[in-house]
Design a protein around this motif. Sequence first.
Motif, PDB file in Angstrom:
ATOM      1  N   ASP A 114       0.833  -1.213   0.000  1.00  9.70           N
ATOM      2  CA  ASP A 114       0.000   0.000   0.000  1.00  9.70           C
ATOM      3  C   ASP A 114       0.864   1.257   0.000  1.00  9.70           C
ATOM      4  O   ASP A 114       0.567   2.238  -0.686  1.00  9.70           O
ATOM      5  CB  ASP A 114      -0.928   0.020   1.222  1.00  9.70           C
ATOM      6  N   GLN A 115       1.943   1.213   0.764  1.00 14.26           N
ATOM      7  CA  GLN A 115       2.854   2.364   0.829  1.00 14.26           C
ATOM      8  C   GLN A 115       3.514   2.602  -0.537  1.00 14.26           C
ATOM      9  O   GLN A 115       3.644   3.750  -0.979  1.00 14.26           O
ATOM     10  CB  GLN A 115       3.910   2.133   1.903  1.00 14.26           C
ATOM     11  N   LEU A 116       3.926   1.531  -1.222  1.00 14.80           N
ATOM     12  CA  LEU A 116       4.516   1.678  -2.560  1.00 14.80           C
ATOM     13  C   LEU A 116       3.507   2.276  -3.539  1.00 14.80           C
ATOM     14  O   LEU A 116       3.865   3.122  -4.362  1.00 14.80           O
ATOM     15  CB  LEU A 116       5.015   0.324  -3.080  1.00 14.80           C
ATOM     16  N   THR A 117       2.257   1.860  -3.439  1.00 16.02           N
ATOM     17  CA  THR A 117       1.205   2.415  -4.296  1.00 16.02           C
ATOM     18  C   THR A 117       1.050   3.900  -4.041  1.00 16.02           C
ATOM     19  O   THR A 117       0.956   4.707  -4.973  1.00 16.02           O
ATOM     20  CB  THR A 117      -0.131   1.690  -4.054  1.00 16.02           C
ATOM     21  N   GLN A 118       1.034   4.286  -2.781  1.00 12.89           N
ATOM     22  CA  GLN A 118       0.901   5.701  -2.423  1.00 12.89           C
ATOM     23  C   GLN A 118       2.095   6.514  -2.929  1.00 12.89           C
ATOM     24  O   GLN A 118       1.924   7.623  -3.428  1.00 12.89           O
ATOM     25  CB  GLN A 118       0.748   5.856  -0.906  1.00 12.89           C
ATOM     26  N   LEU A 119       3.288   5.963  -2.807  1.00 16.96           N
ATOM     27  CA  LEU A 119       4.483   6.664  -3.288  1.00 16.96           C
ATOM     28  C   LEU A 119       4.445   6.839  -4.803  1.00 16.96           C
ATOM     29  O   LEU A 119       4.854   7.888  -5.321  1.00 16.96           O
ATOM     30  CB  LEU A 119       5.752   5.912  -2.863  1.00 16.96           C
ATOM     31  N   GLN A 120       3.932   5.857  -5.516  1.00 19.27           N
ATOM     32  CA  GLN A 120       3.799   5.985  -6.969  1.00 19.27           C
ATOM     33  C   GLN A 120       2.793   7.082  -7.321  1.00 19.27           C
ATOM     34  O   GLN A 120       3.010   7.853  -8.262  1.00 19.27           O
ATOM     35  CB  GLN A 120       3.377   4.652  -7.609  1.00 19.27           C
ATOM     36  N   LYS A 121       1.715   7.172  -6.578  1.00 17.71           N
ATOM     37  CA  LYS A 121       0.741   8.247  -6.798  1.00 17.71           C
ATOM     38  C   LYS A 121       1.394   9.611  -6.559  1.00 17.71           C
ATOM     39  O   LYS A 121       1.166  10.558  -7.311  1.00 17.71           O
ATOM     40  CB  LYS A 121      -0.471   8.084  -5.873  1.00 17.71           C
ATOM     41  N   GLN A 122       2.195   9.707  -5.501  1.00 15.05           N
ATOM     42  CA  GLN A 122       2.897  10.958  -5.211  1.00 15.05           C
ATOM     43  C   GLN A 122       3.868  11.314  -6.329  1.00 15.05           C
ATOM     44  O   GLN A 122       4.013  12.480  -6.695  1.00 15.05           O
ATOM     45  CB  GLN A 122       3.646  10.857  -3.883  1.00 15.05           C
ATOM     46  N   PHE A 153       5.213  14.846 -10.862  1.00 13.04           N
ATOM     47  CA  PHE A 153       5.482  15.051 -12.286  1.00 13.04           C
ATOM     48  C   PHE A 153       4.470  16.033 -12.885  1.00 13.04           C
ATOM     49  O   PHE A 153       4.848  16.937 -13.642  1.00 13.04           O
ATOM     50  CB  PHE A 153       5.436  13.710 -13.038  1.00 13.04           C
ATOM     51  N   ALA A 154       3.199  15.881 -12.534  1.00 17.73           N
ATOM     52  CA  ALA A 154       2.166  16.779 -13.046  1.00 17.73           C
ATOM     53  C   ALA A 154       2.407  18.219 -12.581  1.00 17.73           C
ATOM     54  O   ALA A 154       2.278  19.169 -13.365  1.00 17.73           O
ATOM     55  CB  ALA A 154       0.778  16.300 -12.612  1.00 17.73           C
TER      56      ALA A 154
END
Length: 189
Positions: free
Chosen positions: A125-133, A138-139
Motif C-alpha cells: 500500500d505504501q509503494l502504491t501511495q508513493l507511486q501516486k505521489q 510530475f504533473a
Amino acid sequence: MTWRALLPVAAIMLAQSATPAHAQLRPRRDVALPRAGAGRQLPGDQQVGNRAQLERRFQQMLYQMTRRRVGLNDAQMNQLVPVNQRFESQRRQLQRQERQTRLSLRDAMRDSTQTDQTKISGYLDQLTQLQKQRVELFAQEQRDLAQFMTPLQRARYTALQEQVRRRVEQMRRQSGATADSALAKPPEG
C-alpha cells in the motif's frame, strides 16, 4: 557523492544556491588547469578533489546539453533552475522512501520464520501511495515548466531527463558489477 545522487535530472545539476546558474555552470575556458604536482594532496583529499572536478564537468555538460537539445534561451535556463531545485528535493525524498519501503518489503518476504501478511500488505500500500505521489509531482512540475517552456520544449526536456537517468543508472550498475566481479576474483599468486 554516489551515482545515485547524480540521478536527478540534467538541469537540476545546474542549480547552485549562492550564485546565478549561468555564472557558475557555463564552461569556464579562462580557468587554467592546475600544474602537475601542484598542491599535493593526500589520497582521500585527491578523491574528493577529483569528484568535485568530475561533478563540475558533469554539470557543465548537462547545462550545454539541456540548452542545446531542449532549445532554451538564457531566460528560460534561469527559470529552469528554481523549478528544478523545488522539485528535486521532493523527488529525492520520494526515491529514498521508495527504496526503504522496497527493502523493508523484501526483508518481510524473506522472513521465513514469521511471514506477516499484514506488514507485507502495508508495504505494498505504501509503494502504491508513493507511486501516486510521484505522478502528482510530475504533473506539478509540468505545470510549472509550462509557464516558460513550449510543449515541444517540455517534451524534449522530459525525454532528456529520462535519458540522463537511464544512462547514470546504467553507469552505476556497471560500476557496481565491476566492483562485485573484482571482489569475486580469487587472489592471484
